[in-house]
Design a protein around this motif. Structure first.
Motif, PDB file in Angstrom:
ATOM      1  N   THR A  35      22.567  98.983  37.786  1.00  0.00           N
ATOM      2  CA  THR A  35      21.622  97.625  37.834  1.00  0.00           C
ATOM      3  C   THR A  35      23.093  96.691  38.034  1.00  0.00           C
ATOM      4  OG1 THR A  35      21.528  96.306  35.738  1.00  0.00           O
ATOM      5  CG2 THR A  35      22.805  98.684  35.011  1.00  0.00           C
ATOM      6  N   VAL A  36      23.011  95.907  37.835  1.00  0.00           N
ATOM      7  CA  VAL A  36      23.996  94.392  38.065  1.00  0.00           C
ATOM      8  C   VAL A  36      23.523  92.754  36.968  1.00  0.00           C
ATOM      9  CG1 VAL A  36      22.983  93.778  40.359  1.00  0.00           C
ATOM     10  CG2 VAL A  36      25.534  92.788  39.246  1.00  0.00           C
ATOM     11  N   ALA A  37      24.194  92.268  36.591  1.00  0.00           N
ATOM     12  CA  ALA A  37      24.307  91.252  36.126  1.00  0.00           C
ATOM     13  C   ALA A  37      25.072  90.338  36.582  1.00  0.00           C
ATOM     14  CB  ALA A  37      24.209  91.698  34.565  1.00  0.00           C
ATOM     15  N   VAL A  38      24.349  89.190  36.760  1.00  0.00           N
ATOM     16  CA  VAL A  38      25.589  88.185  37.656  1.00  0.00           C
ATOM     17  C   VAL A  38      25.674  87.078  36.604  1.00  0.00           C
ATOM     18  CG1 VAL A  38      25.557  86.618  39.432  1.00  0.00           C
ATOM     19  CG2 VAL A  38      24.763  88.591  39.972  1.00  0.00           C
ATOM     20  N   VAL A  39      26.805  86.648  36.114  1.00  0.00           N
ATOM     21  CA  VAL A  39      27.324  85.773  35.422  1.00  0.00           C
ATOM     22  C   VAL A  39      27.064  84.472  36.729  1.00  0.00           C
ATOM     23  CG1 VAL A  39      28.832  84.642  34.004  1.00  0.00           C
ATOM     24  CG2 VAL A  39      28.936  87.354  34.020  1.00  0.00           C
ATOM     25  N   PRO A  40      26.699  83.568  36.450  1.00  0.00           N
ATOM     26  CA  PRO A  40      26.497  82.413  37.692  1.00  0.00           C
ATOM     27  C   PRO A  40      27.413  81.646  37.295  1.00  0.00           C
ATOM     28  CG  PRO A  40      24.132  82.764  36.312  1.00  0.00           C
ATOM     29  CD  PRO A  40      25.091  83.705  35.631  1.00  0.00           C
ATOM     30  N   GLU A  41      28.014  81.142  38.478  1.00  0.00           N
ATOM     31  CA  GLU A  41      29.045  80.062  38.865  1.00  0.00           C
ATOM     32  C   GLU A  41      28.334  78.681  38.171  1.00  0.00           C
ATOM     33  OE1 GLU A  41      31.168  80.244  41.941  1.00  0.00           O
ATOM     34  OE2 GLU A  41      32.325  82.205  41.577  1.00  0.00           O
ATOM     35  N   ALA A  52      28.017  83.493  28.772  1.00  0.00           N
ATOM     36  CA  ALA A  52      26.915  84.500  29.615  1.00  0.00           C
ATOM     37  C   ALA A  52      28.185  85.587  30.046  1.00  0.00           C
ATOM     38  CB  ALA A  52      27.400  83.124  31.041  1.00  0.00           C
ATOM     39  N   VAL A  53      29.055  85.898  29.556  1.00  0.00           N
ATOM     40  CA  VAL A  53      29.709  86.799  30.129  1.00  0.00           C
ATOM     41  C   VAL A  53      29.203  88.185  28.616  1.00  0.00           C
ATOM     42  CG1 VAL A  53      31.653  88.367  30.631  1.00  0.00           C
ATOM     43  CG2 VAL A  53      31.424  85.433  31.099  1.00  0.00           C
ATOM     44  N   SER A  54      28.923  87.867  27.921  1.00  0.00           N
ATOM     45  CA  SER A  54      29.032  88.853  27.343  1.00  0.00           C
ATOM     46  C   SER A  54      27.082  88.963  26.556  1.00  0.00           C
ATOM     47  CB  SER A  54      29.030  88.751  26.149  1.00  0.00           C
ATOM     48  OG  SER A  54      28.884  87.398  25.209  1.00  0.00           O
ATOM     49  N   ALA A  55      26.630  87.976  27.937  1.00  0.00           N
ATOM     50  CA  ALA A  55      24.884  88.526  27.781  1.00  0.00           C
ATOM     51  C   ALA A  55      24.731  89.193  28.593  1.00  0.00           C
ATOM     52  CB  ALA A  55      24.157  86.899  27.737  1.00  0.00           C
ATOM     53  N   ALA A  56      25.173  88.992  30.030  1.00  0.00           N
ATOM     54  CA  ALA A  56      25.647  90.437  31.341  1.00  0.00           C
ATOM     55  C   ALA A  56      26.063  91.369  30.337  1.00  0.00           C
ATOM     56  CB  ALA A  56      26.312  89.265  32.341  1.00  0.00           C
ATOM     57  N   GLN A  57      26.447  91.383  30.014  1.00  0.00           N
ATOM     58  CA  GLN A  57      27.277  92.995  29.521  1.00  0.00           C
ATOM     59  C   GLN A  57      26.059  93.085  28.477  1.00  0.00           C
ATOM     60  OE1 GLN A  57      31.103  91.704  27.559  1.00  0.00           O
ATOM     61  NE2 GLN A  57      32.403  92.000  29.735  1.00  0.00           N
ATOM     62  N   ARG A  58      25.720  92.535  27.791  1.00  0.00           N
ATOM     63  CA  ARG A  58      24.621  93.555  27.166  1.00  0.00           C
ATOM     64  C   ARG A  58      23.464  93.563  27.478  1.00  0.00           C
ATOM     65  NH1 ARG A  58      24.278  88.928  21.945  1.00  0.00           N
ATOM     66  NH2 ARG A  58      26.264  89.993  21.291  1.00  0.00           N
ATOM     67  N   ALA A  59      22.948  92.433  28.981  1.00  0.00           N
ATOM     68  CA  ALA A  59      21.614  93.288  30.050  1.00  0.00           C
ATOM     69  C   ALA A  59      21.817  94.638  30.496  1.00  0.00           C
ATOM     70  CB  ALA A  59      21.452  91.898  30.991  1.00  0.00           C
ATOM     71  N   ALA A  60      23.476  94.504  31.325  1.00  0.00           N
ATOM     72  CA  ALA A  60      23.620  96.039  31.662  1.00  0.00           C
ATOM     73  C   ALA A  60      23.442  97.109  30.952  1.00  0.00           C
ATOM     74  CB  ALA A  60      25.147  95.339  31.718  1.00  0.00           C
ATOM     75  N   GLU A  61      23.895  97.100  29.516  1.00  0.00           N
ATOM     76  CA  GLU A  61      24.297  97.764  28.345  1.00  0.00           C
ATOM     77  C   GLU A  61      22.941  98.001  28.335  1.00  0.00           C
ATOM     78  OE1 GLU A  61      26.187  96.570  25.524  1.00  0.00           O
ATOM     79  OE2 GLU A  61      28.037  96.515  26.812  1.00  0.00           O
ATOM     80  N   VAL A  78      28.617  94.031  36.236  1.00  0.00           N
ATOM     81  CA  VAL A  78      28.801  92.699  35.682  1.00  0.00           C
ATOM     82  C   VAL A  78      29.669  91.852  36.393  1.00  0.00           C
ATOM     83  CG1 VAL A  78      29.318  91.504  34.386  1.00  0.00           C
ATOM     84  CG2 VAL A  78      28.273  92.909  33.296  1.00  0.00           C
ATOM     85  N   GLU A  79      28.865  90.995  37.872  1.00  0.00           N
ATOM     86  CA  GLU A  79      29.746  90.186  38.696  1.00  0.00           C
ATOM     87  C   GLU A  79      29.599  88.397  38.168  1.00  0.00           C
ATOM     88  OE1 GLU A  79      31.219  91.849  40.531  1.00  0.00           O
ATOM     89  OE2 GLU A  79      30.363  93.815  40.653  1.00  0.00           O
ATOM     90  N   GLN A  80      30.380  87.816  39.111  1.00  0.00           N
ATOM     91  CA  GLN A  80      30.096  87.106  39.084  1.00  0.00           C
ATOM     92  C   GLN A  80      29.910  85.551  39.939  1.00  0.00           C
ATOM     93  OE1 GLN A  80      33.859  84.791  37.147  1.00  0.00           O
ATOM     94  NE2 GLN A  80      33.492  82.834  37.781  1.00  0.00           N
ATOM     95  N   GLY A  81      28.999  85.197  39.741  1.00  0.00           N
ATOM     96  CA  GLY A  81      28.760  84.325  41.291  1.00  0.00           C
ATOM     97  C   GLY A  81      27.600  83.365  41.160  1.00  0.00           C
ATOM     98  N   VAL A  82      26.731  83.131  42.375  1.00  0.00           N
ATOM     99  CA  VAL A  82      25.568  82.863  42.968  1.00  0.00           C
ATOM    100  C   VAL A  82      23.974  84.031  42.925  1.00  0.00           C
ATOM    101  CG1 VAL A  82      23.768  82.213  44.667  1.00  0.00           C
ATOM    102  CG2 VAL A  82      26.346  81.185  44.614  1.00  0.00           C
TER     103      VAL A  82
END
Length: 204
Positions: A35-41, A52-61, A78-82
């Motif tokens: 599972t990959v959760a992306v933090v949009p740039e 957005a970082v903590s939200a992405a971490q929660r989504a992956a968890e 958890v990745e950052q980008g498009v």
């Protein structure tokens, strides 16, 4: 046939069904779920929002928790980008055999067939993509109602009705996570946004 299945997630209600479908597919083929959760740039490559970082971490968890409940091996990232670029890159690098995605998500307006991120992935991926539309009606969409149901579950097991709620009550993929501070430590209630069912678990 499938050894590695990717379930991208942003924690929105629309990912509920895709997570269920992806986990069922992985269980059937004894595959590993990624599972990959992306933090949009945002502009100039900055984070869209620090939260957005903590939200992405929660989504992956959340996906990891659901996978472990089904005895499915899971890898989280958890990745950052498009978003669509990260999903396609991850797919190539990890040798993913199938991608399972919801048809809408954080990206906003629904396109003619699918959400814009999913649309790009379907169009550009060489890997098979399974798209899943949200069909369940989210009934518990209010934080106060989620807390009420969680407190009822606490009362049923004999806890004090005045047990304080920790600060991070939140919703992930159609499920409310309501943490309580009890005398024996943190207890978390998972309130299903569709059925209203509540499950209690200890948090280490």
């Amino acid at each position: 046939m499938y050894d590695d299945v990717l379930i991208p997630t942003d924690g929105s209600d629309d990912t509920r069904r895709s997570i269920e479908h992806g986990l069922a597919l992985a269980a059937q083929f004894d595959a590993t779920v990624h599972t990959v959760a992306v933090v949009p740039e945002g502009p100039l490559g900055t984070l869209e929002d620090e939260s957005a970082v903590s939200a992405a971490q929660r989504a992956a968890e959340y996906v990891a928790f659901e996978a472990k409940k089904r005895d499915v091996d899971v890898v989280t990232a958890v990745e950052q980008g498009v978003p669509h670029e990260i999903i396609l890159k991850y797919t190539d690098e990890q040798g993913i055999d199938a991608i399972v995605m919801g048809t809408q998500g954080r990206t906003g307006l629904d396109r003619v067939l699918v959400g814009s991120v999913t649309e790009r992935v379907v169009r550009m991926a060489e890997t098979p993509v399974v798209t899943v539309r949200l069909t369940d009606e989210i009934r518990i969409d209010d934080e106060a109602e989620a807390e009420r149901l969680a407190r009822e579950a606490l009362a049923d097991r004999g806890d004090d009705g005045e047990t304080p709620v920790a600060d991070d009550l939140h919703q992930i993929s159609g499920t409310w996570l309501v943490p309580f501070e009890t005398d024996t430590g943190t207890l978390r209630a998972r309130v299903d946004g569709v059925t209203g069912a509540v499950a209690l678990e200890s948090v280490e």
